[in-house]
Design a protein around this motif. Structure first.
Motif, PDB file in Angstrom:
ATOM      1  N   PRO A 473       0.783  -1.233   0.000  1.00 33.38           N
ATOM      2  CA  PRO A 473       0.000   0.000   0.000  1.00 33.38           C
ATOM      3  C   PRO A 473       0.816   1.285   0.000  1.00 33.38           C
ATOM      4  N   GLN A 509      -0.966  -9.087   2.508  1.00 34.29           N
ATOM      5  CA  GLN A 509      -2.386  -9.226   2.207  1.00 34.29           C
ATOM      6  C   GLN A 509      -3.171  -9.756   3.401  1.00 34.29           C
ATOM      7  N   LEU A 512      -3.503  -6.698   5.686  1.00 38.68           N
ATOM      8  CA  LEU A 512      -4.525  -5.771   5.202  1.00 38.68           C
ATOM      9  C   LEU A 512      -5.925  -6.241   5.597  1.00 38.68           C
ATOM     10  N   ASP A 513      -6.147  -7.550   5.634  1.00 31.49           N
ATOM     11  CA  ASP A 513      -7.436  -8.055   6.112  1.00 31.49           C
ATOM     12  C   ASP A 513      -7.605  -7.804   7.605  1.00 31.49           C
ATOM     13  N   ARG A 527      -9.391  -2.160   0.043  1.00 31.90           N
ATOM     14  CA  ARG A 527      -8.373  -2.065  -1.000  1.00 31.90           C
ATOM     15  C   ARG A 527      -8.767  -1.050  -2.069  1.00 31.90           C
ATOM     16  N   TYR A 531      -6.689   2.144  -3.290  1.00 33.47           N
ATOM     17  CA  TYR A 531      -6.307   2.337  -4.693  1.00 33.47           C
ATOM     18  C   TYR A 531      -6.701   3.736  -5.173  1.00 33.47           C
ATOM     19  N   THR A 553      -8.831  -6.434  -9.194  1.00 37.75           N
ATOM     20  CA  THR A 553      -9.584  -6.583  -7.947  1.00 37.75           C
ATOM     21  C   THR A 553     -11.083  -6.621  -8.214  1.00 37.75           C
ATOM     22  N   SER A 573      -6.823 -11.799  -2.008  1.00 36.03           N
ATOM     23  CA  SER A 573      -5.417 -11.396  -2.043  1.00 36.03           C
ATOM     24  C   SER A 573      -5.124 -10.836  -3.422  1.00 36.03           C
ATOM     25  N   TYR A 575      -1.949  -8.955  -5.750  1.00 34.91           N
ATOM     26  CA  TYR A 575      -0.542  -8.592  -5.691  1.00 34.91           C
ATOM     27  C   TYR A 575       0.035  -8.299  -7.066  1.00 34.91           C
TER      28      TYR A 575
END
Length: 720
Positions: A473, A509, A512-513, A527, A531, A553, A573, A575
């Motif tokens: 991020p 990832q 982030l959750d 996410r 972004y 995503t 996830s 990436y």
């Protein structure tokens, strides 16, 4: 249409000539100016291939041949490379074949396989070669028929002039074409007109593979060569004394050679060598740190708290963000050593003859093999030839040249040709491993659940930078601090499929959750919000394309029916690595009272897909590899020696443990990017996040099956 101008032609056309009446075109991979046209016979071509970079040849029969420089280890470039050439050439695919080129650093500027970079590097060069050949063939037909070149069409290897009704295959014009000069500029096809690129094509080596033709290093044999197997010292130790009497007494053993901290038994075949190696009586003593896994756990924890870190990125005022935060989320993630476990263990042939040396075998870096041999022997690199066989897997292990070094040392010692062969135990206990890593994450949230601060500190081994500081991020958060610490270990480490990101993606990832949960947000929502921040108001350098992140995503959320079925617990996830973008969703359902991993949905943006068959295999293989190592695989050390010595204790994923995998590809309009590695990093995070959604258990260490949080979870895996 794309046009290559004079300024862009320097790596364009190398040779136009005849090969027994055939057209021979070489193209430069290293941006050298084209030489004058030469006329070559078939015999001259075979004798002089070392003088060129890469070659597109067209025989009088109309057959098209390309010499492919990059080692083939399953990433499918021996199929995709000729597809690109054939597309621009408008060739008949059934008449296209490819031959592996040997090492030649004067001809090739990137003759290696690593970093998922073969196709991105070669894409335009291959297209130019095909388009150039087509141009001179059309010019030859126009001259032969005395018609305007612009009225001529080419399709599937047939050149036609509609008005006169004349037509012929490529081979009929190669002699005239050989007298044509390279054009000042060449026009490449519009991608919408592609007929071969984007279609599913079988591996060009498939028949040879399934019929057992000798293609791999282990297949290589030469009359009169010896075989050798090596006993290597434990990590951090050296030889104190050695008794080889019993080993020399084994029938079939011809010699025992000591070099450095290794002992080689040499003989007529591998079977007596396996026995002889066990009869060596070697006493070792410490030569530096003799390490165990328990030591690493303690050292890494201490370094995270007290170690001096290298600051890789710092944006904004991180201290202030965390002091004023409404909520702070913290977590540590760790992963173990891993072996590469290629199906074909390391092996190599060497024949040292005075000031010359011949090398043959599977290597991802043939020039490193040559340079290593040159250094050992004290001879010029140009005195060493390297023939590249097909590789039975690599995953980064064959970037190294340690096994080549062994072959050279033994050949020099016995003054003859020898092939080194590693056993599976050698591969697991004497290898170079994916280093163990430990990460500490922190996130600062404001009252609205927005991430206003982000910190990451990583500790790795022999790794230098353990992070990817410009990846997401980063750029989406105002205040960021990313630090890295490297611990020097006596255990040799090496790039392992998707270096660094193979574990970092899982950790990032998953964390982030954790942040999404603390913020009260859906993981997809969190996410997408980040972004948008990176897109509209980026902070510092972005190492990724935000629009492509958004696209994969959203697409994976749609393809997986994200959040639409309350009986399906899902983990996301996403990436970016090796120039490509992969989003994955893992689905877990309750089946007979047990959580069951039913499927993984993957959406990949790797630019234009050259071969859907190969691309699909790469994504599926990456997912299986990522899942297996995240869930099952662990390599531990005791006194410098791996405790897991073969597959009875080194746990790999099994066929029955592979769930349904659904793959989808997005064409973002970009040229092809990497695909051998990018599908692996997201997999562990998707599965771990799905397990949390289903059970409430957060898995912060790999392998999952050895974590206490997982101990009473009976996770089933089923394919529909």
């Amino acid at each position: 249409m794309s046009t290559i101008t004079r300024e862009g032609r320097r790596d364009f056309l190398k040779i136009v000539g005849t090969t027994a009446g055939g057209l021979f075109i070489g193209f430069n991979w290293s941006s050298c100016d084209s030489p004058k046209v030469e006329v070559l016979s078939t015999e001259e071509v075979l004798a002089q291939v070392k003088n060129f970079n890469a070659y597109l040849s067209i025989a009088p029969s109309g057959d098209v041949v390309i010499y492919s420089p990059n080692p083939e280890l399953g990433q499918n470039i021996k199929t995709s490379f000729p597809m690109v050439v054939a597309e621009e050439l408008d060739a008949d695919w059934s008449k296209v074949r490819v031959i592996q080129a040997n090492l030649d650093t004067e001809k090739f500027d990137r003759q290696l396989t690593g970093g998922s970079g073969a196709m991105p590097h070669s894409w335009e060069r291959l297209r130019k070669a095909g388009a150039t050949a087509k141009y001179v063939l059309v010019a030859a037909a126009a001259q032969t028929w005395n018609v305007p070149a612009e009225e001529i069409t080419v399709e599937s290897g047939i050149i036609s002039h509609k008005e006169s009704g004349k037509s012929g295959h490529f081979g009929e014009f190669v002699e005239v074409a050989s007298t044509m000069s390279a054009p000042e500029e060449v026009t490449l096809k519009d991608k919408k007109d592609f007929k071969i690129i984007g279609t599913p094509v079988k591996n060009v080596d498939a028949k040879e593979i399934y019929t057992g033709k000798p293609m791999y290093g282990l297949d290589f044999y030469r009359e009169g060569m010896k075989h050798a197997m090596i006993q290597r010292a434990p990590f951090g130790m050296k030889i104190k004394s050695m008794d080889d009497g019993a080993a020399r007494g084994v029938s079939g053993v011809t010699d025992v050679v000591t070099f450095g901290n290794s002992v080689a038994v040499v003989g007529t075949s591998t079977w007596p060598l396996l026995k002889a190696k066990k009869l060596l009586r070697i006493e070792y003593e410490a030569d530096g740190n003799v390490e165990s896994t328990a030591d690493h756990d303690r050292i890494f924890k201490d370094l995270l708290e007290n170690g001096k870190a290298d600051v890789r990125r710092k944006d904004g005022n991180v201290d202030k963000a965390f002091k004023t935060a409404a909520k702070v989320v913290e977590a540590e993630y760790q992963c173990p050593f891993l072996a590469h476990s290629p199906m074909e263990p390391e092996n190599f042939f060497a024949h040292v003859q005075g000031d010359r040396c011949e090398l043959i075998g599977p290597t991802q870096t043939p020039d490193r093999a040559r340079q290593t041999a040159a250094q050992i022997l004290g001879i010029p690199p140009e005195n060493i030839t390297v023939e590249i066989t097909r590789l039975g897997g690599g995953f980064g292990r064959r970037l190294r040249a340690d096994y080549v070094e062994e072959a050279v040392e033994v050949s020099r010692a016995i003054n003859g040709p020898v092939k080194i062969v590693w056993s599976r135990e050698d591969e697991l206990t004497g290898g170079a491993y994916r280093p163990a890593v430990r990460y500490k994450f922190s996130a600062a949230l404001d009252n609205a659940g927005n991430m206003i601060g982000y910190k990451l500190k990583g500790v790795g081994m022999n790794a230098g930078n353990t992070t990817r500081e410009n990846n997401f991020p980063s750029g989406a958060v105002e205040n960021v601090l990313i630090e890295s610490i490297s611990y020097d270990s006596s255990i040799t480490t090496n790039a392992w499929r998707a270096p660094i990101t193979n574990f970092l993606a899982y950790a990032e990832q998953s964390f982030l959750d954790e942040v999404a949960l603390a913020a009260g947000k859906d993981p997809v929502q969190l996410r997408l919000e980040l972004y948008e921040k990176a897109k509209n108001n980026p902070v510092g350098e972005l190492g990724y394309n935000v629009n492509r992140m958004i696209a994969v995503t959203k697409e994976v959320a749609e393809k997986s029916n994200w959040g639409k079925n309350p009986n399906v617990k899902q983990g996301l996830s996403v990436y970016f690595s090796h120039r490509s973008y992969v989003a994955q969703v893992a689905d877990i359902e309750m089946d007979g009272g047990s959580p069951t991993l039913k499927r993984i949905t993957a959406v990949t943006d790797c630019g234009m897909v050259v071969n859907p068959t190969g691309a699909n295999h790469q994504v599926r293989g990456g997912i299986v590899d990522g899942m297996g190592h995240a869930m099952y695989t662990n390599l531990t050390f005791e006194n410098g020696v791996p405790k897991q010595k073969n597959y009875d204790s080194y746990r790999l994923i099994r066929l029955k443990e592979v769930p349904e995998i659904n793959t989808h590809f997005l064409d973002s309009g970009f040229d092809p990017t990497g695909l051998g590695e990018p599908a692996l990093p997201p997999t562990g995070g998707a599965i771990a996040n799905a397990i949390f959604a289903a059970t409430g258990r957060r898995l912060r260490s790999q392998p999952f099956i050895e974590q206490k949080e997982f101990s009473d979870i009976k996770l089933e895996i089923k394919r529909t």
